[in-house]
Write a protein that holds these residues in place. Structure first.
Motif, short mmCIF file in Angstrom:
data_model
loop_
_atom_site.label_atom_id
_atom_site.label_comp_id
_atom_site.label_asym_id
_atom_site.label_seq_id
_atom_site.Cartn_x
_atom_site.Cartn_y
_atom_site.Cartn_z
N ARG A 57 0.83 -1.22 0.06
CA ARG A 57 -0.04 -0.23 -0.01
C ARG A 57 0.82 1.12 -0.13
NH1 ARG A 57 -4.88 -1.94 4.15
NH2 ARG A 57 -5.44 -3.84 3.30
N GLN A 58 1.18 1.83 1.04
CA GLN A 58 1.61 3.23 1.12
C GLN A 58 3.30 3.08 1.20
OE1 GLN A 58 0.23 5.75 4.39
NE2 GLN A 58 -1.71 4.96 4.19
N ARG A 59 3.70 1.78 1.64
CA ARG A 59 5.27 1.63 1.85
C ARG A 59 6.13 2.67 2.46
NH1 ARG A 59 5.89 -0.47 -4.61
NH2 ARG A 59 4.46 -2.48 -4.37
N GLN A 60 5.30 3.37 3.58
CA GLN A 60 5.91 4.49 4.17
C GLN A 60 7.35 4.17 4.59
OE1 GLN A 60 3.88 6.22 7.39
NE2 GLN A 60 5.41 7.56 7.87
N ILE A 61 7.44 2.93 5.20
CA ILE A 61 8.64 2.51 5.99
C ILE A 61 9.80 2.30 4.67
CG2 ILE A 61 9.84 1.18 7.10
CD1 ILE A 61 7.27 0.93 8.93
N LEU A 62 9.48 1.49 3.78
CA LEU A 62 10.38 1.05 2.71
C LEU A 62 10.83 2.19 1.77
CD1 LEU A 62 8.94 -2.36 1.55
CD2 LEU A 62 10.83 -1.74 3.01
N SER A 63 9.79 3.38 1.61
CA SER A 63 10.12 4.65 1.10
C SER A 63 10.99 5.45 1.75
CB SER A 63 8.63 5.33 0.92
OG SER A 63 7.83 4.74 -0.05
N ARG A 64 11.21 5.62 2.98
CA ARG A 64 11.96 6.18 3.56
C ARG A 64 13.40 5.53 3.37
NH1 ARG A 64 12.52 9.69 7.80
NH2 ARG A 64 10.10 10.44 7.59
N PHE A 65 13.50 4.11 3.53
CA PHE A 65 14.79 3.53 3.36
C PHE A 65 15.29 4.06 1.73
CE2 PHE A 65 16.96 -0.20 1.19
CZ PHE A 65 18.06 -0.32 1.91
N VAL A 66 14.27 3.60 0.81
CA VAL A 66 14.79 4.16 -0.60
C VAL A 66 15.24 5.27 -0.66
CG1 VAL A 66 13.83 4.45 -2.82
CG2 VAL A 66 13.40 2.23 -1.43
N THR A 102 14.55 -12.82 -0.86
CA THR A 102 15.51 -11.97 -1.52
C THR A 102 14.83 -11.22 -2.95
OG1 THR A 102 17.39 -13.06 -1.04
CG2 THR A 102 17.75 -11.56 -2.64
N GLU A 103 13.97 -12.01 -3.68
CA GLU A 103 13.24 -11.69 -4.94
C GLU A 103 12.41 -10.71 -4.54
OE1 GLU A 103 14.68 -11.81 -7.86
OE2 GLU A 103 16.29 -12.98 -6.98
N LEU A 104 11.49 -10.88 -3.65
CA LEU A 104 10.56 -10.14 -3.19
C LEU A 104 11.03 -8.54 -2.92
CD1 LEU A 104 7.45 -9.51 -2.43
CD2 LEU A 104 8.24 -10.16 0.15
N TYR A 105 12.00 -8.68 -2.12
CA TYR A 105 12.59 -7.16 -1.69
C TYR A 105 13.32 -6.56 -3.06
CZ TYR A 105 11.47 -7.41 2.93
OH TYR A 105 10.75 -7.56 4.15
N ARG A 106 13.86 -7.53 -3.79
CA ARG A 106 14.49 -6.90 -5.07
C ARG A 106 13.42 -6.33 -6.12
NH1 ARG A 106 19.06 -9.26 -7.49
NH2 ARG A 106 18.78 -11.02 -6.79
N SER A 107 12.10 -7.08 -5.96
CA SER A 107 11.25 -6.43 -7.21
C SER A 107 10.70 -5.47 -6.43
CB SER A 107 10.11 -7.66 -7.33
OG SER A 107 9.79 -7.96 -5.84
N LEU A 108 10.19 -5.21 -5.09
CA LEU A 108 9.82 -4.01 -4.57
C LEU A 108 10.81 -2.68 -4.54
CD1 LEU A 108 8.59 -5.51 -1.13
CD2 LEU A 108 7.33 -4.34 -2.82
N PHE A 109 12.12 -2.87 -4.44
CA PHE A 109 12.99 -1.81 -4.50
C PHE A 109 13.03 -1.37 -5.84
CE2 PHE A 109 14.93 -3.65 -0.41
CZ PHE A 109 14.21 -2.52 0.39
N GLY A 137 11.99 2.58 -7.73
CA GLY A 137 12.90 3.42 -8.31
C GLY A 137 14.51 3.21 -8.21
N VAL A 138 14.76 2.14 -7.34
CA VAL A 138 16.14 1.74 -7.07
C VAL A 138 16.77 1.19 -8.36
CG1 VAL A 138 17.90 0.45 -5.86
CG2 VAL A 138 15.90 1.63 -4.66
N GLY A 139 17.80 1.77 -8.89
CA GLY A 139 18.43 1.29 -9.94
C GLY A 139 19.17 -0.02 -9.87
N GLU A 140 19.98 -0.34 -8.78
CA GLU A 140 20.83 -1.34 -8.55
C GLU A 140 20.29 -2.17 -7.33
OE1 GLU A 140 25.54 -2.62 -7.83
OE2 GLU A 140 24.80 -0.89 -9.32
N VAL A 141 20.00 -3.49 -7.34
CA VAL A 141 19.81 -4.37 -6.29
C VAL A 141 20.42 -5.64 -6.13
CG1 VAL A 141 17.99 -4.93 -4.65
CG2 VAL A 141 17.39 -3.03 -5.97
N ARG A 142 21.29 -5.77 -5.36
CA ARG A 142 21.97 -7.21 -5.27
C ARG A 142 21.46 -8.07 -4.13
NH1 ARG A 142 28.44 -5.86 -6.44
NH2 ARG A 142 27.96 -5.26 -8.66
N GLY A 143 21.19 -9.30 -4.27
CA GLY A 143 21.01 -10.27 -3.08
C GLY A 143 21.97 -10.99 -2.84
N ILE A 144 22.41 -11.42 -1.66
CA ILE A 144 23.09 -12.20 -1.11
C ILE A 144 22.58 -12.90 0.09
CG2 ILE A 144 25.25 -10.83 -1.75
CD1 ILE A 144 25.76 -9.88 1.10
#
Length: 329
Positions: A26-35, A59-66, A70-77
């Motif tokens: 929905r609003q993604r307020q917390i994740l938006s502040r991180f981004v 990993t893939e869930l957060y990669r797709s969310l970010f 608008g995040v250009g580069e997301v890596r998962g480890i």
């Protein structure tokens, strides 16, 4: 006294400590502040999913969310052994990171695998040089120097109801607990500050976060509250109570802070509140774009830690369904 690790560099980053089950649809307020703090389009984010039992799905869930935000580069480890976490090539993936995000799951697994390794030191180093480090649920607990390894729920503080272990050392002088109101964890946090009165207790509700600046100022984000237990003037018999009996705790100062309120962790005092961030039409519209598969995975991630056997049961049911389907063909 609570303080963030000091260094000669003046560009230390923020800490975003999330109580779990943060809004992803929905609003993604917390994740938006991180981004935003990671740099949005210029951000280079690394997702660490070691704590999760869901494997690459988390990993893939957060990669797709970010990416969608608008995040250009997301890596998962996802190192699963200390040998992997000590691989210099893995630690080097954090060299240019502007944001590091640790998923939920099992904080003891996360700290046991990463703590004191090259990767663990790289996380601390990137934070000292300006990267924002976020953790949700288990990832939140591991941010502090001392963390809740495991324990039981309940409103009454009792001896032996929880176990402390070493965290990753990004926040000193505090113990962090998550899913706080939803899983009734006030008793165990009271027990911990009674046993360690030099530490502040910080309990964070679901879909709620504590944003901590390099100067030690905490701001509350999200739908719930952050509970702060200050044991400076505590009276307790924790040192003489035996077995699993209740502990006497008196004189603890309790702060229950909803969104917009701030707290100075170093001086242990309440600050003037901020106006809560309003949601945008774009954020509200994101709910319609969420697919059924993403919703199911979000619910599974939110439930991690409530039942250690739940993931294994789901895996077995999935295998049985697949075998039945193949047999019917």
């Amino acid at each position: 006294m609570v303080e963030t690790p000091r260094s000669a560099a003046p560009r230390a980053g923020h800490l975003l400590i999330i109580g779990g089950a943060e809004d992803k649809l929905r609003q993604r307020q917390i994740l938006s502040r991180f981004v935003n703090l990671a740099g949005v389009h210029d951000a280079r984010v690394v997702v660490i999913s070691t704590a999760s039992s869901l494997g690459d799905e988390a990993t893939e869930l957060y990669r797709s969310l970010f990416h969608a935000m608008g995040v250009g580069e997301v890596r998962g480890i996802r190192p699963l052994s200390r040998e992997e976490a000590n691989d210099p090539r893995l630690a080097e993936l954090l060299d240019e990171a502007t944001g590091i995000f640790m998923t939920g799951g099992n904080q003891l697994r996360l700290a046991s695998v990463i703590g004191g390794t090259l990767l663990g030191r790289a996380i601390v180093d990137r934070h000292r040089h300006g990267a924002i480090v976020a953790g949700t649920s288990a990832g939140a607990s591991a941010i502090s120097s001392y963390m809740v390894a495991f324990g039981t729920s309940g409103a009454t503080p009792k001896q032996r109801m929880t176990q402390l272990s070493a965290g990753l050392g990004l926040l000193n002088g505090a113990i962090i607990d998550q899913h706080f109101e939803q899983r009734n964890r006030i008793g165990r946090l009271l027990a911990l500050v009674a046993q360690s009165p030099s530490l502040l207790g910080i309990g964070i509700d679901e879909d709620t976060a504590a944003l901590v600046t390099p100067s030690g100022m905490l701001e509350v984000l999200g739908k719930g509250s952050v509970t702060i237990l200050d044991p400076t003037k505590i009276q307790t018999d924790a040192y003489e109570v035996k077995r699993h009996r209740p502990i006497m705790v008196s004189g603890v100062i309790l702060h229950s802070l909803p969104a917009g309120y701030r707290f100075d962790l170093r001086r242990r005092r309440l600050l003037a509140p901020l106006r809560p961030v309003a949601s945008t039409d774009r954020e509200l519209a994101s709910l319609e774009a969420a697919g059924r598969q993403a919703r199911r995975l979000v619910r599974r991630i939110a439930a991690e830690g409530t039942d250690e056997l739940a993931t294994e049961r789901r895996r077995r049911r999935s295998l049985r369904a697949k075998r039945d389907e193949e047999a019917s063909e």
